[in-house]
Design an enzyme around this catalytic site. Structure first.
Site, PDB file in Angstrom:
ATOM      1  N   LEU A   1      17.477  50.696 -38.067  1.00  0.00           N
ATOM      2  CA  LEU A   1      17.393  51.574 -36.912  1.00  0.00           C
ATOM      3  C   LEU A   1      18.771  52.210 -36.808  1.00  0.00           C
ATOM      4  O   LEU A   1      19.779  51.500 -36.762  1.00  0.00           O
ATOM      5  CB  LEU A   1      17.037  50.761 -35.667  1.00  0.00           C
ATOM      6  CG  LEU A   1      16.569  51.502 -34.433  1.00  0.00           C
ATOM      7  CD1 LEU A   1      15.389  52.413 -34.728  1.00  0.00           C
ATOM      8  CD2 LEU A   1      16.184  50.514 -33.343  1.00  0.00           C
ATOM      9  N   ASP A   2      18.818  53.531 -36.813  1.00  0.00           N
ATOM     10  CA  ASP A   2      20.097  54.237 -36.816  1.00  0.00           C
ATOM     11  C   ASP A   2      21.000  53.804 -35.669  1.00  0.00           C
ATOM     12  O   ASP A   2      20.520  53.385 -34.615  1.00  0.00           O
ATOM     13  CB  ASP A   2      19.869  55.750 -36.696  1.00  0.00           C
ATOM     14  CG  ASP A   2      19.123  56.325 -37.870  1.00  0.00           C
ATOM     15  OD1 ASP A   2      19.286  55.813 -38.985  1.00  0.00           O
ATOM     16  OD2 ASP A   2      18.375  57.294 -37.659  1.00  0.00           O
ATOM     17  N   ARG A   3      22.288  53.960 -35.892  1.00  0.00           N
ATOM     18  CA  ARG A   3      23.280  53.576 -34.884  1.00  0.00           C
ATOM     19  C   ARG A   3      23.043  54.295 -33.558  1.00  0.00           C
ATOM     20  O   ARG A   3      23.224  53.729 -32.489  1.00  0.00           O
ATOM     21  CB  ARG A   3      24.668  53.895 -35.440  1.00  0.00           C
ATOM     22  CG  ARG A   3      25.782  53.415 -34.578  1.00  0.00           C
ATOM     23  CD  ARG A   3      27.108  53.599 -35.297  1.00  0.00           C
ATOM     24  NE  ARG A   3      28.098  53.955 -34.324  1.00  0.00           N
ATOM     25  CZ  ARG A   3      29.115  54.767 -34.528  1.00  0.00           C
ATOM     26  NH1 ARG A   3      29.290  55.308 -35.693  1.00  0.00           N
ATOM     27  NH2 ARG A   3      29.958  55.018 -33.578  1.00  0.00           N
TER      28      ARG A   3
ATOM     29  N   SER B   1      20.202  55.265 -32.393  1.00  0.00           N
ATOM     30  CA  SER B   1      18.858  54.979 -31.886  1.00  0.00           C
ATOM     31  C   SER B   1      18.872  53.594 -31.244  1.00  0.00           C
ATOM     32  O   SER B   1      19.737  52.782 -31.522  1.00  0.00           O
ATOM     33  CB  SER B   1      17.838  55.012 -33.026  1.00  0.00           C
ATOM     34  OG  SER B   1      17.792  56.298 -33.600  1.00  0.00           O
TER      35      SER B   1
ATOM     36  N   ARG C   1      16.175  58.726 -40.703  1.00  0.00           N
ATOM     37  CA  ARG C   1      16.190  59.632 -39.556  1.00  0.00           C
ATOM     38  C   ARG C   1      14.929  60.485 -39.459  1.00  0.00           C
ATOM     39  O   ARG C   1      14.946  61.627 -38.997  1.00  0.00           O
ATOM     40  CB  ARG C   1      17.455  60.488 -39.577  1.00  0.00           C
ATOM     41  CG  ARG C   1      18.731  59.627 -39.531  1.00  0.00           C
ATOM     42  CD  ARG C   1      19.995  60.425 -39.525  1.00  0.00           C
ATOM     43  NE  ARG C   1      20.237  61.136 -38.288  1.00  0.00           N
ATOM     44  CZ  ARG C   1      20.704  60.613 -37.159  1.00  0.00           C
ATOM     45  NH1 ARG C   1      20.967  59.313 -37.097  1.00  0.00           N
ATOM     46  NH2 ARG C   1      20.914  61.351 -36.097  1.00  0.00           N
TER      47      ARG C   1
END
Length: 183
Positions: free
Chosen positions: A44-46, A48, A143
């Protein structure tokens, strides 16, 4: 028996346990999860927030993360602008991004969800409206949801992964985790 943890990843936290290579270390999972031997099943992106599943079972980890198993992932997404149901239609059929076409997604407009405050807060512009949508995808490219909303002209302001398969974030505060049962 496999150990499965559900973690509510706060904004700004990396989906890994160390950040040793960075000249200025950033927050990681190790600041929140002290259970030994568990690793994230996917990323999970930073920038998000939301549900991250951790497990000590490598085969389960691969099954959760691998798009071949078509495990649905549901996101609550705040976008800039005011998309209509018609604007969201291309996402339901799949759109072509730089790395190829996406699978069809389930997408709907939703009322603003009752979520925690984000730190830092989302940047709003008084002259530009915003809208919440719910998107369920069956893959998980880098993403991807952000690129999908931008593709149809509505950039993502905030992204919260709410559900992976039958696991949900319901009742879990940011930075908190709990044990979960195998699907």
């Amino acid at each position: 028996m496999s150990r499965i943890l559900l973690f509510n990843k706060p904004y700004g936290v990396l989906s890994q346990f160390t950040d040793a290579r960075s000249p200025s270390p950033r927050p990681t999972l190790s600041g929140f999860v002290t259970v030994p031997g568990v690793y994230p099943a996917g990323r999970l992106d930073r920038d998000s927030e939301g549900l991250l599943v951790l497990t000590d079972d490598g085969a389960l980890q691969a099954r959760i993360a691998d798009p071949r198993h078509k495990l649905p992932k549901t996101y609550l997404v705040q976008v800039e602008g005011a998309p209509t149901d018609t604007d969201l239609a291309p996402l339901r059929h799949g759109v072509t991004l730089n790395d190829g076409p996406t699978r069809p997604a389930q997408v709907q407009l939703i009322a603003p969800p009752a979520l925690w405050e984000r730190d830092p807060p989302v940047r709003f512009r008084k002259a530009v409206p915003d809208q919440w949508i719910e998107i369920t995808i069956h893959e998980g490219r880098n993403r991807q949801v952000r690129r999908m909303t931008a593709h149809i002209g509505f950039p993502t302001l905030r992204l919260v992964r709410w559900r992976i398969g039958d696991w949900t974030l319901d009742g879990l505060a940011p930075g908190g985790w709990r044990d979960a049962a195998l699907l």
